[in-house]
Write a protein that holds these residues in place. Structure first.
Motif, PDB file in Angstrom:
ATOM      1  N   PHE A   1      35.894  49.059  43.520  1.00 52.14           N
ATOM      2  CA  PHE A   1      37.277  48.764  43.907  1.00 52.14           C
ATOM      3  C   PHE A   1      37.648  49.473  45.210  1.00 52.14           C
ATOM      4  O   PHE A   1      38.597  49.084  45.883  1.00 52.14           O
ATOM      5  CB  PHE A   1      38.240  49.202  42.793  1.00 52.14           C
TER       6      PHE A   1
ATOM      7  N   THR B   1      49.416  45.820  42.112  1.00 50.30           N
ATOM      8  CA  THR B   1      48.193  45.018  42.196  1.00 50.30           C
ATOM      9  C   THR B   1      48.508  43.573  42.532  1.00 50.30           C
ATOM     10  O   THR B   1      47.853  42.965  43.391  1.00 50.30           O
ATOM     11  CB  THR B   1      47.422  45.081  40.869  1.00 50.30           C
ATOM     12  N   GLN B   2      49.495  43.012  41.874  1.00 41.00           N
ATOM     13  CA  GLN B   2      49.855  41.619  42.142  1.00 41.00           C
ATOM     14  C   GLN B   2      50.317  41.428  43.583  1.00 41.00           C
ATOM     15  O   GLN B   2      49.946  40.450  44.242  1.00 41.00           O
ATOM     16  CB  GLN B   2      50.957  41.170  41.160  1.00 41.00           C
TER      17      GLN B   2
ATOM     18  N   GLN C   1      41.247  43.962  32.462  1.00 35.81           N
ATOM     19  CA  GLN C   1      42.393  43.316  33.095  1.00 35.81           C
ATOM     20  C   GLN C   1      42.318  43.392  34.616  1.00 35.81           C
ATOM     21  O   GLN C   1      42.768  42.474  35.311  1.00 35.81           O
ATOM     22  CB  GLN C   1      43.693  43.951  32.593  1.00 35.81           C
ATOM     23  N   ALA C   2      41.756  44.467  35.142  1.00 34.96           N
ATOM     24  CA  ALA C   2      41.586  44.573  36.599  1.00 34.96           C
ATOM     25  C   ALA C   2      40.633  43.488  37.090  1.00 34.96           C
ATOM     26  O   ALA C   2      40.892  42.823  38.105  1.00 34.96           O
ATOM     27  CB  ALA C   2      41.057  45.952  36.966  1.00 34.96           C
TER      28      ALA C   2
ATOM     29  N   ASP D   1      49.418  51.124  38.564  1.00 36.73           N
ATOM     30  CA  ASP D   1      50.024  50.209  37.603  1.00 36.73           C
ATOM     31  C   ASP D   1      49.714  50.646  36.173  1.00 36.73           C
ATOM     32  O   ASP D   1      50.559  50.539  35.278  1.00 36.73           O
ATOM     33  CB  ASP D   1      49.519  48.781  37.837  1.00 36.73           C
ATOM     34  N   TYR D   2      48.508  51.152  35.960  1.00 37.72           N
ATOM     35  CA  TYR D   2      48.157  51.671  34.639  1.00 37.72           C
ATOM     36  C   TYR D   2      48.990  52.898  34.302  1.00 37.72           C
ATOM     37  O   TYR D   2      49.538  53.014  33.190  1.00 37.72           O
ATOM     38  CB  TYR D   2      46.664  52.005  34.587  1.00 37.72           C
TER      39      TYR D   2
ATOM     40  N   LYS E   1      41.493  50.703  44.470  1.00 37.15           N
ATOM     41  CA  LYS E   1      41.577  51.206  43.098  1.00 37.15           C
ATOM     42  C   LYS E   1      42.914  51.846  42.772  1.00 37.15           C
ATOM     43  O   LYS E   1      43.393  51.758  41.631  1.00 37.15           O
ATOM     44  CB  LYS E   1      40.443  52.193  42.816  1.00 37.15           C
TER      45      LYS E   1
ATOM     46  N   THR F   1      53.719  43.780  39.980  1.00 42.01           N
ATOM     47  CA  THR F   1      53.076  45.089  40.051  1.00 42.01           C
ATOM     48  C   THR F   1      52.510  45.315  41.448  1.00 42.01           C
ATOM     49  O   THR F   1      52.438  44.382  42.265  1.00 42.01           O
ATOM     50  CB  THR F   1      51.939  45.183  39.033  1.00 42.01           C
TER      51      THR F   1
ATOM     52  N   PHE G   1      45.462  49.494  41.174  1.00 40.70           N
ATOM     53  CA  PHE G   1      45.229  49.260  39.752  1.00 40.70           C
ATOM     54  C   PHE G   1      45.578  50.501  38.927  1.00 40.70           C
ATOM     55  O   PHE G   1      46.163  50.397  37.845  1.00 40.70           O
ATOM     56  CB  PHE G   1      43.766  48.871  39.522  1.00 40.70           C
TER      57      PHE G   1
END
Length: 420
Positions: free
Chosen positions: A235, A357-358, A140-141, A245-246, A239, A355, A242
Motif C-alpha cells: 500500500f 480512502t474513498q 476490505q482494503a 479510516d480504521y 496505507k 472516508t 486505510f
C-alpha cells in the motif's frame, strides 16, 4: 489546522512562508517549517498529558510500553470530559482502544515482517498463489481498491526502487536508483509496470469470508526470482488513508466521536458531528516557496485528503527526494508506467459522507497525471466531495458558502479566492 470550541476561537497562527534555496534546499526547508505538521494535520492546541488532568482538548498518545505501533505517523486529539464522563476514565479507555488499533494496523499493513497468527502484507507476499484468510480490515482494503480499479497496490517492486532513491542524502547517490537517470533502473520499472498493470500477471483474488489469494503468473514469478523481488504488493504511501479510516471506525463504534485523527502525510478524520467550528490551513508551493495561502472553516464530521508534491517536514523524507536544484521526486507513482508524476503542486479534497480512502481513490487518477483536469473535480460535487487547489496565487474552491480567510499578503504576493 486549528480547532475551536463552542464559544471561543483560538488565535490563528501566523501564516508561514518558507523560502527554498537553490542549494541544500531540503535541509533548509526542514528548519523553517518543521512545525507545520501540527498546523496542517492536527488542531492547533498544545499537547498535554491527560491522566488525572482537567477536561478539555488533549492529545491521545499510544502506550509506549505496548507492542510496536503506527501512532508516530498520526496525531489524535480528543475533547475529554465533554460527554459528561470522567476525563481521566475516558482518557484511559480511549488510550487503550487507540493503542490496540495502532498495533493492529501496524502489523496488518507491514510488508517488512510477519507476526504470529497475523496474515499481513508480508505474509501474503511470501505466499503467492495460496489461499489465505486475512483480517477483515485488510480484506476490505483490497475490496475498495478492486472496486475502484486502482492498481497501485501491485507496484511493490517499484516502491522498493523509490525507497532507495528517497534514502539518498546527496545528489550523486541518486543515479543508482532514479529511473530518470539510470536506464537499467528505468527498464526494471517498465517491466514491473507491465506486470502490475496486467490482472492476468498479478491480482488479489477476493474469495469471500475474508479469504484471498495473491495470484501471480509463472512468468512474473520467474522474473521476480531472477530480480530478487520479494514484495509484489504494498500500500506504500496510501496505507495511512486505510489506517486512519480504521482508527476512526474503532472510535466511532465505541461512541468516542469528540475528536480528530490526522496523519502527517495529509489524511484527516474529524469525528465531531456537532456544530462546533473548525479550521484547516491551506498551503501552496510556487516554485521554491511554500506559502500559507489561507485558512478554510468548516463544521461537522469531515474526511480530508491533502496531496502535495513537496516535502514539508523531516518525516516526509521517506516519500520524497529533493535535488539541490529544487527538482523533486515523490512517491506518487502512476500504476500504468511506474513514473512519479503529479498534475498539481497541491490538492485538498474533503467530504462528510466519504472516508479518506474513498476520497483518495477518487482523486488519484486526476492528481497522479501528466495534466490537470478540473472538470473531474466538479463532477465529484454530486458525490459530496469538494475540492480546493491553488494556481497563480489564487485559491480555487467549489463548495458553495465555503469560508476562506487569512489570505496571504506580504512582500508583493497576494492570494485571492475564486469559486470554480
Amino acid at each position: 489546522m486549528r480547532r475551536t470550541g463552542t464559544n471561543e476561537r483560538p488565535v490563528v497562527r501566523p501564516v508561514i512562508k518558507a523560502e527554498l534555496s537553490e542549494k541544500n534546499s531540503k535541509r533548509r526547508l526542514i528548519v523553517v517549517i518543521v512545525l507545520i505538521l501540527l498546523a496542517t494535520s492536527a488542531f492547533t492546541y498544545g499537547i498535554v498529558s491527560y491522566l488525572g488532568k482537567e477536561s478539555g482538548w488533549t492529545t491521545i498518545v499510544a502506550k509506549s510500553a505496548s507492542e510496536r505501533n503506527c501512532s508516530d505517523e498520526f496525531v489524535f486529539q480528543y475533547c475529554l470530559g465533554a460527554s459528561g464522563a470522567s476525563a481521566t476514565a475516558e482518557g484511559k479507555e480511549i488510550q487503550l482502544l487507540y493503542t490496540d488499533a495502532t498495533v493492529k494496523a501496524y502489523q496488518l499493513f507491514n510488508t517488512d515482517e510477519t507476526f504470529d497468527d497475523v496474515h499481513n502484507m508480508a505474509y501474503l507476499n511470501q505466499h503467492p498463489n495460496e489461499e489465505v484468510k486475512v483480517d477483515d480490515v485488510l480484506y476490505q482494503a483490497f475490496y475498495l481498491l478492486e472496486k475502484s480499479g486502482n492498481r497501485s497496490l501491485y507496484l511493490g517492486p517499484v516502491y522498493e526502487v523509490y525507497d532507495g532513491l528517497f534514502s539518498c542524502t546527496e545528489d550523486y547517490m541518486t543515479a543508482d536508483y532514479d529511473p530518470q537517470q539510470n536506464d537499467e533502473v528505468a527498464s526494471f520499472v517498465e517491466q514491473v509496470s507491465a506486470f502490475s498493470s496486467n490482472s492476468d500477471a498479478i491480482q488479489i483474488e477476493l474469495l469471500g469470508n475474508d479469504k484471498v489469494k495473491l495470484k501471480v503468473s509463472d512468468e512474473y514469478l520467474a522474473f521476480a526470482k531472477e530480480n530478487e523481488v520479494t514484495d509484489y504488493i504494498d500500500f506504500y504511501w496510501m496505507k495511512n488513508a486505510f489506517i486512519i479510516d480504521y482508527l476512526a471506525d474503532v472510535m466511532i463504534q465505541n461512541n468516542y466521536t469528540l475528536g480528530s485523527i490526522s496523519s502527517y502525510n495529509g489524511f484527516v478524520r474529524n469525528l465531531d458531528e456537532s456544530e462546533n467550528s473548525y479550521s484547516y490551513n491551506l498551503y501552496d508551493r510556487e516554485e521554491n516557496t511554500i506559502y500559507g495561502a489561507g485558512v478554510m472553516d468548516y463544521t461537522g464530521a469531515k474526511s480530508i485528503v491533502y496531496l502535495r508534491n513537496y516535502r514539508m517536514t523531516e518525516v516526509d523524507d521517506q516519500y520524497f527526494y529533493e535535488f539541490e536544484n529544487g527538482e523533486i521526486r515523490n512517491a506518487y507513482l502512476d500504476a500504468a508506467d511506474g513514473k512519479s508524476k503529479t498534475s498539481l503542486n497541491n490538492l485538498v479534497c474533503y467530504a462528510t459522507d466519504q472516508t479518506c480512502t474513498q476520497i483518495l481513490l477518487h482523486i488519484m487518477p486526476v492528481y497522479i497525471s501528466d495534466s490537470f483536469d478540473a472538470s473531474a473535480l466538479s463532477a465529484w460535487v454530486n458525490e459530496g466531495i469538494y475540492s480546493i487547489y491553488c494556481a497563480d496565487h489564487t485559491i480555487f474552491y467549489n463548495e458553495d458558502g465555503l469560508k476562506i480567510h487569512d489570505l496571504y499578503e506580504k512582500d508583493g504576493v497576494t492570494y485571492t479566492t475564486s469559486k470554480f
